[in-house]
Write an enzyme that holds these catalytic residues in place. Structure first.
Site, PDB file in Angstrom:
ATOM      1  N   ALA A  66       1.019  -1.496  -0.005  1.00 39.13           N
ATOM      2  CA  ALA A  66       0.085  -0.095  -0.114  1.00 39.13           C
ATOM      3  C   ALA A  66       0.750   0.974   0.138  1.00 39.13           C
ATOM      4  O   ALA A  66       1.902   1.315   0.243  1.00 39.13           O
ATOM      5  CB  ALA A  66      -1.323  -0.066   1.094  1.00 39.13           C
ATOM      6  N   GLY A 112      -0.570  -5.135   0.884  1.00 38.04           N
ATOM      7  CA  GLY A 112      -1.969  -5.234   0.240  1.00 38.04           C
ATOM      8  C   GLY A 112      -1.726  -5.659  -1.585  1.00 38.04           C
ATOM      9  O   GLY A 112      -2.806  -6.279  -1.427  1.00 38.04           O
ATOM     10  N   GLU A 115      -2.053  -9.470  -0.186  1.00 36.81           N
ATOM     11  CA  GLU A 115      -3.706  -9.152   0.243  1.00 36.81           C
ATOM     12  C   GLU A 115      -5.051  -9.060  -1.257  1.00 36.81           C
ATOM     13  O   GLU A 115      -6.041  -9.994  -1.119  1.00 36.81           O
ATOM     14  CB  GLU A 115      -4.421  -8.669   1.038  1.00 36.81           C
ATOM     15  CG  GLU A 115      -3.333  -8.409   1.972  1.00 36.81           C
ATOM     16  CD  GLU A 115      -3.767  -7.310   3.332  1.00 36.81           C
ATOM     17  OE1 GLU A 115      -4.120  -7.278   4.622  1.00 36.81           O
ATOM     18  OE2 GLU A 115      -3.081  -5.782   2.989  1.00 36.81           O
ATOM     19  N   GLU A 135       3.252  -5.574   7.432  1.00 35.31           N
ATOM     20  CA  GLU A 135       3.116  -4.888   8.441  1.00 35.31           C
ATOM     21  C   GLU A 135       3.271  -5.065   9.937  1.00 35.31           C
ATOM     22  O   GLU A 135       3.264  -3.502  10.370  1.00 35.31           O
ATOM     23  CB  GLU A 135       1.126  -5.273   7.941  1.00 35.31           C
ATOM     24  CG  GLU A 135       0.664  -4.718   6.563  1.00 35.31           C
ATOM     25  CD  GLU A 135       0.518  -5.694   6.027  1.00 35.31           C
ATOM     26  OE1 GLU A 135       0.226  -5.455   5.125  1.00 35.31           O
ATOM     27  OE2 GLU A 135       1.182  -6.875   6.528  1.00 35.31           O
TER      28      GLU A 135
END
Length: 260
Positions: A66, A112, A115, A135
């Site tokens: 991200a 992300g 994900e 993360e």
């Protein structure tokens, strides 16, 4: 469809979405997530589209994570809204599309990015791919479904290890855990995706959409997957595809599905 951060190509019944932020290693920001939602929504509503391939531009990254600069100063409430909105617009949305989505993981798929790949119906990877959920090294946890989908795909223990160590794994290791289905060279990645898409497109898109729903029910709290399967199985008997498929089988010919 014209977008700032993604490219969308359609070749007959096959659509390809490419996340196109090479200078940022295709990192996800709010605008990219919104554009991806619009692209998936449009392709899902197009009856001609039978399979969607999702990849990143260049050879370095699928999605490297991200865009941290967008949320580094968020409050608790803003962080919660960020995760909820992202899951609604993209990650849960992709997982529950009735059109099959195959992730072509070409390089880094971190945070992300992993994900997003996990929200696709299945994944194939290039041999230089590196995957992980880093993360916790930033003082946060995966917020786009990573703590839920990773254990379902590779098991609780290994998911715990990867998330707690913020480590990365290579493509072959990911394949050994069932995180990706195939590992090929960069040059072979798109051709293999197209080959698998071709096999899918020979079958009934109506039946495939019902299979996706039934399989997802197995992993949905409060839903009886067996009952979902029974209902979807019965519904197939009322489709034109079922009539064509069974008739073609009995007549010893290949089916020509109307996809209705």
């Amino acid at each position: 469809m014209n977008f700032e951060n993604i490219l969308v190509e359609q070749n007959n019944s096959l659509a390809t979405i490419t996340i196109n932020r090479p200078k940022k290693l295709n990192a996800l920001n709010k605008n990219t997530i919104a554009e991806l939602h619009e692209a998936f929504k449009a392709l899902e509503s197009d009856e001609n589209v039978k399979v969607i391939l999702l990849t990143g531009s260049g050879e370095k990254a699928f999605v490297a994570g991200a865009d941290i600069s967008e949320f580094a100063h968020f409050s608790e409430e803003e962080g919660g809204r960020l995760a909820a909105k992202g899951q609604e617009l993209l990650f849960d949305y992709v997982e529950n599309l009735s059109t099959p989505v195959i992730a072509l993981v070409n390089g880094f798929a971190l945070g992300g990015g992993l994900e997003l790949a996990m929200s696709c119906h299945f994944r194939i990877a290039s041999d230089n791919a590196r995957m992980g959920l880093p993360e916790t090294s930033l003082g946060v946890i995966p917020g786009y479904g990573g703590t839920q989908r990773l254990p379902l795909l590779i098991g609780k223990g290994k998911a715990m290890e990867l998330i707690m160590t913020a480590g990365m794994i290579g493509a072959e290791e990911a394949k050994s855990y069932g995180l990706v289905n195939y590992v090929v060279s960069q040059e072979e990645l798109l051709p293999l995706g197209e080959k698998l898409a071709g096999k899918i497109m020979k079958n009934s898109s109506v039946a495939i959409s019902k299979a996706i729903k039934a399989i997802n029910a197995c992993f949905t709290d409060g839903e009886n997957g067996y009952q979902t399967e029974i209902n979807a199985f019965g519904e197939c008997f009322g489709t034109e595809d079922f009539k064509e498929g069974t008739t073609a089988f009995l007549e010893k010919r290949k089916p020509d599905f109307p996809n209705k």
